[in-house]
Write a protein that holds these residues in place. Sequence first.
Motif, PDB file in Angstrom:
ATOM      1  N   ALA A   1      -5.174 -42.759  -5.734  1.00  0.00           N
ATOM      2  CA  ALA A   1      -3.779 -42.641  -5.295  1.00  0.00           C
ATOM      3  C   ALA A   1      -3.680 -42.515  -3.776  1.00  0.00           C
ATOM      4  CB  ALA A   1      -3.128 -41.429  -5.965  1.00  0.00           C
ATOM      5  N   ARG A   2      -4.687 -41.865  -3.164  1.00  0.00           N
ATOM      6  CA  ARG A   2      -4.759 -41.735  -1.711  1.00  0.00           C
ATOM      7  C   ARG A   2      -6.167 -42.146  -1.256  1.00  0.00           C
ATOM      8  NH1 ARG A   2      -3.834 -35.649  -0.691  1.00  0.00           N
ATOM      9  NH2 ARG A   2      -5.557 -35.662  -2.202  1.00  0.00           N
ATOM     10  N   ALA A   3      -6.288 -42.524   0.005  1.00  0.00           N
ATOM     11  CA  ALA A   3      -7.606 -42.937   0.512  1.00  0.00           C
ATOM     12  C   ALA A   3      -8.631 -41.818   0.340  1.00  0.00           C
ATOM     13  CB  ALA A   3      -7.484 -43.339   1.980  1.00  0.00           C
ATOM     14  N   GLU A   4      -8.184 -40.573   0.570  1.00  0.00           N
ATOM     15  CA  GLU A   4      -9.122 -39.453   0.469  1.00  0.00           C
ATOM     16  C   GLU A   4      -9.530 -39.152  -0.972  1.00  0.00           C
ATOM     17  OE1 GLU A   4      -6.179 -39.574   1.900  1.00  0.00           O
ATOM     18  OE2 GLU A   4      -5.027 -37.700   1.712  1.00  0.00           O
ATOM     19  N   ASP A   5      -8.846 -39.759  -1.943  1.00  0.00           N
ATOM     20  CA  ASP A   5      -9.211 -39.570  -3.351  1.00  0.00           C
ATOM     21  C   ASP A   5     -10.272 -40.571  -3.815  1.00  0.00           C
ATOM     22  OD1 ASP A   5      -7.320 -37.551  -3.530  1.00  0.00           O
ATOM     23  OD2 ASP A   5      -5.727 -38.921  -4.175  1.00  0.00           O
ATOM     24  N   THR A   6     -10.676 -41.472  -2.944  1.00  0.00           N
ATOM     25  CA  THR A   6     -11.621 -42.524  -3.332  1.00  0.00           C
ATOM     26  C   THR A   6     -12.946 -41.935  -3.819  1.00  0.00           C
ATOM     27  OG1 THR A   6     -10.659 -43.986  -1.666  1.00  0.00           O
ATOM     28  CG2 THR A   6     -12.808 -44.605  -2.551  1.00  0.00           C
ATOM     29  N   ASP A   7     -13.430 -42.442  -4.929  1.00  0.00           N
ATOM     30  CA  ASP A   7     -14.690 -41.971  -5.515  1.00  0.00           C
ATOM     31  C   ASP A   7     -15.848 -42.741  -4.863  1.00  0.00           C
ATOM     32  OD1 ASP A   7     -16.836 -41.205  -7.053  1.00  0.00           O
ATOM     33  OD2 ASP A   7     -15.816 -41.455  -8.976  1.00  0.00           O
ATOM     34  N   TRP A   8     -16.234 -42.298  -3.650  1.00  0.00           N
ATOM     35  CA  TRP A   8     -17.273 -43.023  -2.908  1.00  0.00           C
ATOM     36  C   TRP A   8     -18.641 -43.001  -3.605  1.00  0.00           C
ATOM     37  CZ3 TRP A   8     -15.920 -46.500   0.362  1.00  0.00           C
ATOM     38  CH2 TRP A   8     -14.741 -46.368   1.089  1.00  0.00           C
ATOM     39  N   PRO A   9     -19.067 -41.903  -4.235  1.00  0.00           N
ATOM     40  CA  PRO A   9     -20.362 -41.955  -4.944  1.00  0.00           C
ATOM     41  C   PRO A   9     -20.384 -43.044  -6.027  1.00  0.00           C
ATOM     42  CG  PRO A   9     -19.703 -39.686  -4.594  1.00  0.00           C
ATOM     43  CD  PRO A   9     -18.528 -40.526  -4.190  1.00  0.00           C
ATOM     44  N   GLN A  10     -19.271 -43.203  -6.743  1.00  0.00           N
ATOM     45  CA  GLN A  10     -19.241 -44.251  -7.772  1.00  0.00           C
ATOM     46  C   GLN A  10     -19.310 -45.642  -7.134  1.00  0.00           C
ATOM     47  OE1 GLN A  10     -15.835 -44.197 -10.370  1.00  0.00           O
ATOM     48  NE2 GLN A  10     -16.637 -45.791 -11.699  1.00  0.00           N
ATOM     49  N   ILE A  11     -18.585 -45.805  -6.010  1.00  0.00           N
ATOM     50  CA  ILE A  11     -18.621 -47.107  -5.329  1.00  0.00           C
ATOM     51  C   ILE A  11     -20.027 -47.410  -4.823  1.00  0.00           C
ATOM     52  CG2 ILE A  11     -17.817 -48.322  -3.265  1.00  0.00           C
ATOM     53  CD1 ILE A  11     -15.084 -47.058  -3.695  1.00  0.00           C
ATOM     54  N   LEU A  12     -20.697 -46.401  -4.254  1.00  0.00           N
ATOM     55  CA  LEU A  12     -22.066 -46.612  -3.767  1.00  0.00           C
ATOM     56  C   LEU A  12     -23.000 -46.984  -4.915  1.00  0.00           C
ATOM     57  CD1 LEU A  12     -24.158 -46.592  -1.536  1.00  0.00           C
ATOM     58  CD2 LEU A  12     -24.354 -44.099  -1.815  1.00  0.00           C
ATOM     59  N   ALA A  13     -22.848 -46.319  -6.041  1.00  0.00           N
ATOM     60  CA  ALA A  13     -23.696 -46.637  -7.200  1.00  0.00           C
ATOM     61  C   ALA A  13     -23.458 -48.077  -7.668  1.00  0.00           C
ATOM     62  CB  ALA A  13     -23.401 -45.653  -8.332  1.00  0.00           C
ATOM     63  N   LEU A  14     -22.210 -48.515  -7.640  1.00  0.00           N
ATOM     64  CA  LEU A  14     -21.911 -49.890  -8.039  1.00  0.00           C
ATOM     65  C   LEU A  14     -22.496 -50.895  -7.048  1.00  0.00           C
ATOM     66  CD1 LEU A  14     -18.213 -49.361  -9.208  1.00  0.00           C
ATOM     67  CD2 LEU A  14     -20.132 -50.081 -10.660  1.00  0.00           C
ATOM     68  N   TYR A  15     -22.444 -50.562  -5.742  1.00  0.00           N
ATOM     69  CA  TYR A  15     -23.056 -51.467  -4.760  1.00  0.00           C
ATOM     70  C   TYR A  15     -24.572 -51.525  -4.944  1.00  0.00           C
ATOM     71  CZ  TYR A  15     -19.202 -52.901  -1.766  1.00  0.00           C
ATOM     72  OH  TYR A  15     -18.070 -53.505  -1.279  1.00  0.00           O
ATOM     73  N   ASP A  16     -25.199 -50.405  -5.246  1.00  0.00           N
ATOM     74  CA  ASP A  16     -26.644 -50.419  -5.492  1.00  0.00           C
ATOM     75  C   ASP A  16     -26.971 -51.343  -6.666  1.00  0.00           C
ATOM     76  OD1 ASP A  16     -27.128 -48.689  -3.415  1.00  0.00           O
ATOM     77  OD2 ASP A  16     -27.157 -46.889  -4.667  1.00  0.00           O
ATOM     78  N   LEU A  17     -26.148 -51.272  -7.701  1.00  0.00           N
ATOM     79  CA  LEU A  17     -26.357 -52.144  -8.860  1.00  0.00           C
ATOM     80  C   LEU A  17     -26.114 -53.601  -8.488  1.00  0.00           C
ATOM     81  CD1 LEU A  17     -27.109 -52.041 -11.825  1.00  0.00           C
ATOM     82  CD2 LEU A  17     -24.706 -51.646 -12.397  1.00  0.00           C
ATOM     83  N   LEU A  18     -25.078 -53.833  -7.668  1.00  0.00           N
ATOM     84  CA  LEU A  18     -24.775 -55.204  -7.237  1.00  0.00           C
ATOM     85  C   LEU A  18     -25.942 -55.801  -6.452  1.00  0.00           C
ATOM     86  CD1 LEU A  18     -22.837 -57.597  -6.823  1.00  0.00           C
ATOM     87  CD2 LEU A  18     -21.887 -56.376  -4.844  1.00  0.00           C
ATOM     88  N   LEU A  19     -26.519 -55.018  -5.549  1.00  0.00           N
ATOM     89  CA  LEU A  19     -27.655 -55.522  -4.759  1.00  0.00           C
ATOM     90  C   LEU A  19     -28.867 -55.784  -5.644  1.00  0.00           C
ATOM     91  CD1 LEU A  19     -27.410 -53.443  -1.474  1.00  0.00           C
ATOM     92  CD2 LEU A  19     -27.074 -55.897  -1.753  1.00  0.00           C
ATOM     93  N   ALA A  20     -29.011 -55.023  -6.716  1.00  0.00           N
ATOM     94  CA  ALA A  20     -30.122 -55.254  -7.640  1.00  0.00           C
ATOM     95  C   ALA A  20     -29.914 -56.536  -8.436  1.00  0.00           C
ATOM     96  CB  ALA A  20     -30.273 -54.061  -8.580  1.00  0.00           C
ATOM     97  N   VAL A  21     -28.658 -56.812  -8.790  1.00  0.00           N
ATOM     98  CA  VAL A  21     -28.350 -57.990  -9.609  1.00  0.00           C
ATOM     99  C   VAL A  21     -28.262 -59.261  -8.761  1.00  0.00           C
ATOM    100  CG1 VAL A  21     -26.553 -59.063 -11.049  1.00  0.00           C
ATOM    101  CG2 VAL A  21     -27.157 -56.664 -11.377  1.00  0.00           C
ATOM    102  N   ALA A  22     -27.633 -59.139  -7.581  1.00  0.00           N
ATOM    103  CA  ALA A  22     -27.404 -60.322  -6.734  1.00  0.00           C
ATOM    104  C   ALA A  22     -27.488 -59.909  -5.266  1.00  0.00           C
ATOM    105  CB  ALA A  22     -26.046 -60.939  -7.033  1.00  0.00           C
TER     106      ALA A  22
ATOM    107  N   VAL B   1     -22.245 -45.864   1.978  1.00  0.00           N
ATOM    108  CA  VAL B   1     -23.400 -45.036   2.344  1.00  0.00           C
ATOM    109  C   VAL B   1     -22.976 -43.951   3.322  1.00  0.00           C
ATOM    110  CG1 VAL B   1     -25.586 -45.022   3.622  1.00  0.00           C
ATOM    111  CG2 VAL B   1     -25.147 -46.806   1.922  1.00  0.00           C
ATOM    112  N   ALA B   2     -22.198 -44.350   4.333  1.00  0.00           N
ATOM    113  CA  ALA B   2     -21.750 -43.388   5.349  1.00  0.00           C
ATOM    114  C   ALA B   2     -20.823 -42.339   4.744  1.00  0.00           C
ATOM    115  CB  ALA B   2     -21.038 -44.128   6.482  1.00  0.00           C
ATOM    116  N   MET B   3     -19.971 -42.750   3.812  1.00  0.00           N
ATOM    117  CA  MET B   3     -19.028 -41.800   3.224  1.00  0.00           C
ATOM    118  C   MET B   3     -19.733 -40.794   2.316  1.00  0.00           C
ATOM    119  SD  MET B   3     -16.326 -42.733   4.686  1.00  0.00           S
ATOM    120  CE  MET B   3     -15.109 -41.693   3.890  1.00  0.00           C
ATOM    121  N   VAL B   4     -20.875 -41.191   1.760  1.00  0.00           N
ATOM    122  CA  VAL B   4     -21.611 -40.291   0.859  1.00  0.00           C
ATOM    123  C   VAL B   4     -22.682 -39.499   1.606  1.00  0.00           C
ATOM    124  CG1 VAL B   4     -23.135 -40.194  -1.157  1.00  0.00           C
ATOM    125  CG2 VAL B   4     -21.156 -41.746  -1.152  1.00  0.00           C
ATOM    126  N   HIS B   5     -23.418 -40.185   2.497  1.00  0.00           N
ATOM    127  CA  HIS B   5     -24.583 -39.556   3.138  1.00  0.00           C
ATOM    128  C   HIS B   5     -24.386 -39.300   4.633  1.00  0.00           C
ATOM    129  CE1 HIS B   5     -26.833 -40.096  -0.539  1.00  0.00           C
ATOM    130  NE2 HIS B   5     -26.587 -41.399  -0.544  1.00  0.00           N
TER     131      HIS B   5
END
Length: 402
Positions: free
Chosen positions: A296-317, A330-334
């Motif tokens: 609903a707001r930018a600050e509500d973004t689930d960055w850990p979930q997005i990072l996990a999806l990107y890790d999976l994306l890089l593994a697949v393609a 990565v920056a938003m999580v770490h």
Amino acid sequence: MTPSPGFEQLLRDLAPQVLTAVCRRFGDFALCEDAVQEALLSAALKWPEQGLPDNPKSWLITAAARRRIDIERSESARRQREHTAAGLAVPQPELAPAEDDTLTLLMLCCHPELGKASQLALTLRAVGGLTTAEIGRALLVPEKTVSQRINRAKKRLSGARFRMPPPEERAERMAAVLQVLYLIFTEGHTASSGTAVNRVELTAEAIRLTRQLHAQVPDDGEVAGLLALMLLSDARRPARTRPDGTAVPLAEQDRSRWDSAAIAEGLDLIGKTLVSAQLGPYQLEAAIAAVHDEAARAEDTDWPQILALYDLLLAVAPSPVAALNRIVPVAMVHGAREGLRQLDEIAGLDEHHRVDVVRAHLLDLAGDPEQARAYYRSAAQKTLSVPERRYLESRAAKGNSP
């Protein structure tokens, strides 16, 4: 004479429609494409002086058909087969056909005789209506290279008939077709040059064609994933620009202006697909877009979930662009410094302005506004998009975090 932007846009919109009509009539793709290009050139020269014809599409079809017959007559003479050409009647002006053969054209441009690079370049021109320069920017290759690929593709397709491939051949062309549709959408979603942030005609065409594909192959998870990705991304379009045309980054967008119907359709589509189909890169990108849209707001973004999806994306393609897009999560999580460290490890995007944009953003987050301003200025000098340049110049002037 250089045609006005309005004429240029009209010609671009009509080009694939005219090509399919001429191909349907004469069959040979390569010769028909040559004829259509000459008809488009003739229109670009005549219409600004003589005015727009009553039916521009029919005008172009008639002009291209006449040129196609001229080509046939020339070839026939060279081969001493004048009797063949003599039997060809010059067509009279006619109404444009109502039948939509765009998908047939799409499949033809993704012919297995062509390499993937040639498939992409040819389809973006024939179906997407992009110029050679725009294709170069979309594919990250020089314009000369695109021109060579298109010419080689047309030679390879010389004699190919204009018809849908048999069912047993369609699967092998699907990957190239999806990549082409994705690139057309991307060029429309974030125009690589010009005065507009987006080009609605391209995003609308990409969504329209992908809907048609999905209707034909509803159980294909990647087709559904691509359609969901387009819907979830295009839903943000109303909030991506300010009244003066300046680009608005995702974190600053008024989310109440997002298209809730498109988001609902995209979420429903990707939700059903992820539990029923084999996982693929378009489904993963759609899932990432869905996480953004559900906040609903930018600050509500689930960055850990997005990072996990990107890790999976890089593994697949794996790809340099996906690796770059992963850096902000990565920056938003770490932390920003970890993002900068991993940014330095990405290869294959030398001189691409998006690298400077990401670096500037992370430097801002890391509390180094002076270095951030330098990279915002560097990115502004490299981009060919006027709205993006304005935004980057404003960031360079402020030096504040976006």
